[in-house]
Motif scaffolding. Sequence first.
Motif, PDB file in Angstrom:
ATOM      1  N   GLU A 345       0.831  -1.205   0.000  1.00  0.00           N
ATOM      2  CA  GLU A 345       0.000   0.000   0.000  1.00  0.00           C
ATOM      3  C   GLU A 345       0.869   1.259   0.000  1.00  0.00           C
ATOM      4  O   GLU A 345       1.844   1.369   0.743  1.00  0.00           O
ATOM      5  CB  GLU A 345      -0.933   0.020   1.212  1.00  0.00           C
ATOM      6  CG  GLU A 345      -1.779   1.280   1.258  1.00  0.00           C
ATOM      7  CD  GLU A 345      -2.981   1.172   2.170  1.00  0.00           C
ATOM      8  OE1 GLU A 345      -3.893   0.397   1.841  1.00  0.00           O
ATOM      9  OE2 GLU A 345      -3.007   1.858   3.203  1.00  0.00           O
ATOM     10  N   GLU A 346       0.475   2.224  -0.842  1.00  0.00           N
ATOM     11  CA  GLU A 346       1.152   3.505  -0.911  1.00  0.00           C
ATOM     12  C   GLU A 346       0.159   4.531  -1.448  1.00  0.00           C
ATOM     13  O   GLU A 346      -0.439   4.328  -2.499  1.00  0.00           O
ATOM     14  CB  GLU A 346       2.384   3.432  -1.811  1.00  0.00           C
ATOM     15  CG  GLU A 346       3.229   4.709  -1.789  1.00  0.00           C
ATOM     16  CD  GLU A 346       4.517   4.558  -2.567  1.00  0.00           C
ATOM     17  OE1 GLU A 346       5.468   5.302  -2.285  1.00  0.00           O
ATOM     18  OE2 GLU A 346       4.580   3.679  -3.461  1.00  0.00           O
ATOM     19  N   LEU A 347      -0.016   5.623  -0.709  1.00  0.00           N
ATOM     20  CA  LEU A 347      -1.004   6.638  -1.062  1.00  0.00           C
ATOM     21  C   LEU A 347      -0.305   7.966  -1.341  1.00  0.00           C
ATOM     22  O   LEU A 347       0.590   8.374  -0.591  1.00  0.00           O
ATOM     23  CB  LEU A 347      -2.022   6.816   0.066  1.00  0.00           C
ATOM     24  CG  LEU A 347      -2.695   5.540   0.589  1.00  0.00           C
ATOM     25  CD1 LEU A 347      -3.656   5.878   1.728  1.00  0.00           C
ATOM     26  CD2 LEU A 347      -3.417   4.797  -0.520  1.00  0.00           C
ATOM     27  N   PHE A 348      -0.741   8.635  -2.402  1.00  0.00           N
ATOM     28  CA  PHE A 348      -0.208   9.946  -2.756  1.00  0.00           C
ATOM     29  C   PHE A 348      -1.299  10.992  -2.640  1.00  0.00           C
ATOM     30  O   PHE A 348      -2.486  10.703  -2.825  1.00  0.00           O
ATOM     31  CB  PHE A 348       0.323   9.952  -4.194  1.00  0.00           C
ATOM     32  CG  PHE A 348       1.581   9.166  -4.390  1.00  0.00           C
ATOM     33  CD1 PHE A 348       2.818   9.783  -4.272  1.00  0.00           C
ATOM     34  CD2 PHE A 348       1.524   7.814  -4.691  1.00  0.00           C
ATOM     35  CE1 PHE A 348       3.987   9.062  -4.460  1.00  0.00           C
ATOM     36  CE2 PHE A 348       2.688   7.087  -4.878  1.00  0.00           C
ATOM     37  CZ  PHE A 348       3.924   7.710  -4.757  1.00  0.00           C
ATOM     38  N   LEU A 349      -0.884  12.215  -2.343  1.00  0.00           N
ATOM     39  CA  LEU A 349      -1.783  13.355  -2.391  1.00  0.00           C
ATOM     40  C   LEU A 349      -1.833  13.887  -3.819  1.00  0.00           C
ATOM     41  O   LEU A 349      -0.827  13.873  -4.541  1.00  0.00           O
ATOM     42  CB  LEU A 349      -1.301  14.464  -1.451  1.00  0.00           C
ATOM     43  CG  LEU A 349      -1.383  14.173   0.049  1.00  0.00           C
ATOM     44  CD1 LEU A 349      -0.627  15.243   0.832  1.00  0.00           C
ATOM     45  CD2 LEU A 349      -2.825  14.094   0.506  1.00  0.00           C
ATOM     46  N   THR A 350      -3.000  14.345  -4.229  1.00  0.00           N
ATOM     47  CA  THR A 350      -3.148  14.901  -5.573  1.00  0.00           C
ATOM     48  C   THR A 350      -2.156  16.040  -5.790  1.00  0.00           C
ATOM     49  O   THR A 350      -2.084  16.984  -4.994  1.00  0.00           O
ATOM     50  CB  THR A 350      -4.579  15.421  -5.782  1.00  0.00           C
ATOM     51  OG1 THR A 350      -5.487  14.326  -5.631  1.00  0.00           O
ATOM     52  CG2 THR A 350      -4.752  16.010  -7.171  1.00  0.00           C
ATOM     53  N   GLY A 351      -1.348  15.927  -6.845  1.00  0.00           N
ATOM     54  CA  GLY A 351      -0.400  16.976  -7.201  1.00  0.00           C
ATOM     55  C   GLY A 351       0.888  16.967  -6.419  1.00  0.00           C
ATOM     56  O   GLY A 351       1.733  17.851  -6.605  1.00  0.00           O
ATOM     57  N   PHE A 357       2.253   8.218   1.519  1.00  0.00           N
ATOM     58  CA  PHE A 357       1.737   7.897   2.853  1.00  0.00           C
ATOM     59  C   PHE A 357       1.347   6.424   2.910  1.00  0.00           C
ATOM     60  O   PHE A 357       1.038   5.795   1.906  1.00  0.00           O
ATOM     61  CB  PHE A 357       0.521   8.768   3.174  1.00  0.00           C
ATOM     62  CG  PHE A 357       0.822  10.238   3.228  1.00  0.00           C
ATOM     63  CD1 PHE A 357       1.049  10.881   4.431  1.00  0.00           C
ATOM     64  CD2 PHE A 357       0.886  10.984   2.058  1.00  0.00           C
ATOM     65  CE1 PHE A 357       1.330  12.232   4.476  1.00  0.00           C
ATOM     66  CE2 PHE A 357       1.170  12.341   2.092  1.00  0.00           C
ATOM     67  CZ  PHE A 357       1.393  12.959   3.303  1.00  0.00           C
ATOM     68  N   ARG A 358       1.354   5.914   4.116  1.00  0.00           N
ATOM     69  CA  ARG A 358       0.920   4.543   4.371  1.00  0.00           C
ATOM     70  C   ARG A 358       0.020   4.539   5.590  1.00  0.00           C
ATOM     71  O   ARG A 358       0.326   5.177   6.609  1.00  0.00           O
ATOM     72  CB  ARG A 358       2.136   3.645   4.609  1.00  0.00           C
ATOM     73  CG  ARG A 358       1.778   2.175   4.844  1.00  0.00           C
ATOM     74  CD  ARG A 358       3.023   1.320   5.017  1.00  0.00           C
ATOM     75  NE  ARG A 358       3.835   1.731   6.167  1.00  0.00           N
ATOM     76  CZ  ARG A 358       5.081   2.168   6.078  1.00  0.00           C
ATOM     77  NH1 ARG A 358       5.661   2.290   4.895  1.00  0.00           N
ATOM     78  NH2 ARG A 358       5.753   2.505   7.160  1.00  0.00           N
ATOM     79  N   ARG A 359      -1.106   3.826   5.493  1.00  0.00           N
ATOM     80  CA  ARG A 359      -1.983   3.678   6.653  1.00  0.00           C
ATOM     81  C   ARG A 359      -1.427   2.632   7.606  1.00  0.00           C
ATOM     82  O   ARG A 359      -0.933   1.589   7.185  1.00  0.00           O
ATOM     83  CB  ARG A 359      -3.387   3.267   6.215  1.00  0.00           C
ATOM     84  CG  ARG A 359      -4.162   4.342   5.499  1.00  0.00           C
ATOM     85  CD  ARG A 359      -5.542   3.857   5.103  1.00  0.00           C
ATOM     86  NE  ARG A 359      -5.466   2.823   4.069  1.00  0.00           N
ATOM     87  CZ  ARG A 359      -6.532   2.236   3.533  1.00  0.00           C
ATOM     88  NH1 ARG A 359      -7.753   2.564   3.956  1.00  0.00           N
ATOM     89  NH2 ARG A 359      -6.391   1.331   2.597  1.00  0.00           N
TER      90      ARG A 359
END
Length: 730
Positions: A345-351, A357-359
């Motif tokens: 899992e890997e999360l990015f912020l728009t732009g 980020f990782r939960r």
Amino acid sequence: MTSRATPVRVAVSVAALVGGATSGASAQQAGAPIHGTDDLARMSLEELLNVQVVTASGGEAEDRSIAAANLVVIGKEEIRTRGWRSLAEVLANTPGLYVVEDLVLPSVGVRGVTGGLRAGSRIVKVMINGHSVIFQPDLTALLGPEYIPIECVERVEIAKGPLSSLYGANAFLATVNVITRDVLAGASGAELSARGSWISKQPGYGGTLLAQQVTDSVGVLAAYSFDRADRSGLRIERTFPGQRPELPAYAPFFADESRDDIAEPSSFYAQLSVETDAIGSLKVQGGVQRLDAMGEFQLNSALTHGSRHSLQNAWASVHHDKAWTPRVATQLTAGVSRGAPTRDEELFLTGVRATSFRRNFASTGFQAGARVDASLSETLTLSGGADAIVDLADVLYYTEIYRADVGGHSSGDEVDLVADQDVRSAMLSTGGAFAQVQVSRIPWLEGLHLSGNVRLDKPNHWDAQESWRASAAYRWHDNLVTKLIVGSSYQAPSAVLLYGLTGFGRNNNVIGSETLPSEPPLKPQKIRSAELVVSGGVSMFLFEAAAYVQEITDRIEFTSLGANFVGRNQGDEMHAGAELSLRLAHERIAPYVNMAANGRIAHVEKGELIYETETELPLYPFVLALGGVDVRIPEIYANVSVHAKLVSARGAAQGNVLLNDSEPYTLPGYATVDVTLSSVRADLLGGGSETAASLSIKNLLDQRRSEPGFGGFDVPVIGRSMAVNVTHAF
């Protein structure tokens, strides 16, 4: 395929679509007299209307028409001939339920009520063979193909209405029970399925391997399923006036389309069944569910082309049934589960590409229960039991991962966005006890069947919660039954709603109420409902009609707290609605229609209950209609299914309404048409093996639409798709 089987298959689809039958139900409890496929060939109309079910009673088989719930039963034959590949698709085509698809985790609404932001299925209890199987940190089920290999499913029983009196917390608005194959009723063998798919011309593939070994008293079943789908090429559409593309906050939503939007769900399920006179019935089952999907249209992550949501849920349970005498039987159950994000899992912020980020959240859950059923006479049966669940939760927080040198941080640095004083772990537990009484075949009222339940639960975070249910069913004629059902349920908040911490960007985070000392404590929400159901049939015409009213108290809603959201108890509201199912069966052709309508008739405003009718509800349509026709062509060993859905406008989510200067808006209604051509199993290769194939086209007219979203945009939905599936049984 013999000519005798032709009307049988039609009849199976008929009864399933009006909630009355399945294509070969399996006995889920010791001694449960569930009709099998061979029995259906000899069933009369009244028997088709009363195929036995187990969900409304808590395990004992009973006629569906007199069961103490409004039950829809969808069998494996309907699932196959519709081309459905997931539990989410089954629920999305159930009258009274509406599924909002966001291409990662579907959200289920029931009779006008939804869970709001990131709802998933937390207002619905989802089970496999009577055992709750959910991703415990969010109290939601992973409803896609990752939930269970669909080839393992014999039928799905969907009980609409409150059932906490049997199943405890979170059997709130509906209970979904996935019944798997009866291994002991089958034969040893294996099945191999291969499939290809095309979504807007993007190719995909998948497969399933299933094997079972059966002796006189022992059966083993194991299945593994995987899929790969590419949903790329979708664009966010402008859906409300305040969403102006020239503004910096909205410009990224309209500058691009989704790319590399890959979903790779997989599921493993296994079962060991042992049945002897000495030990009774013992069932050990378990599985691993893996949700793995890019999140191109998730909160804070729109069109990042890199955000990947990856969750894994492993579970196991053991269930023992024993009839000690002809009148006394017991059930013992135990289970364990572990759910958490995977390292993928890997999360990015728009732009933003400099950091990801990782939960960090997880749950280890334990369940145990015991039940006794005693038939005191031909007319009176008493049941009682107790159960408990313990959830050892790791609280949600985020880790920020630096992918470049930023300020004092170097590429590769990881920073946990949690303070020393923040709660890192919590235990949520509930213990409960219930009693049930059933009265039937009264000498002076042979057609009357009465059922009543009462239950008391003690969660460790709240006061004791009571729930109850009462039902009176009367069989006026073999083909006509009416029943009245009243009851109450409750739903407890999840660990995320209680303790979740911010950290994924500066806005649109869900904040746990317990982490905010200034906020009032979040309480369970409750529902009371009353429902009248009439079902019957004449010749080959089957019908069912229902009308209901339900009142929710301490409704949990998400409200803004600065730029973020927190769950709050927002008072009371009342809903009323009606549902109708009609089906006309013929040896070759069977048209059907299912309709549901729901509106809010009262809500609390400034502490006062205001009576006014509202048909535009957040995330939920006022009218949902399902219809179509099944055609059987025995000369070419084929079935043709045409299935249509008509959905009225849905109200926008509260977060987007706020961004629209607090002006409510709706998303337009839509209609879709699906067509599936499927074959019956035939021995094409010789040696006694069987092969079957299907071609399914979903959204044939390429209807484009958006579903209610959050954070400034609504979610575009996949257009036309096509799938080919070939199954070979050895």
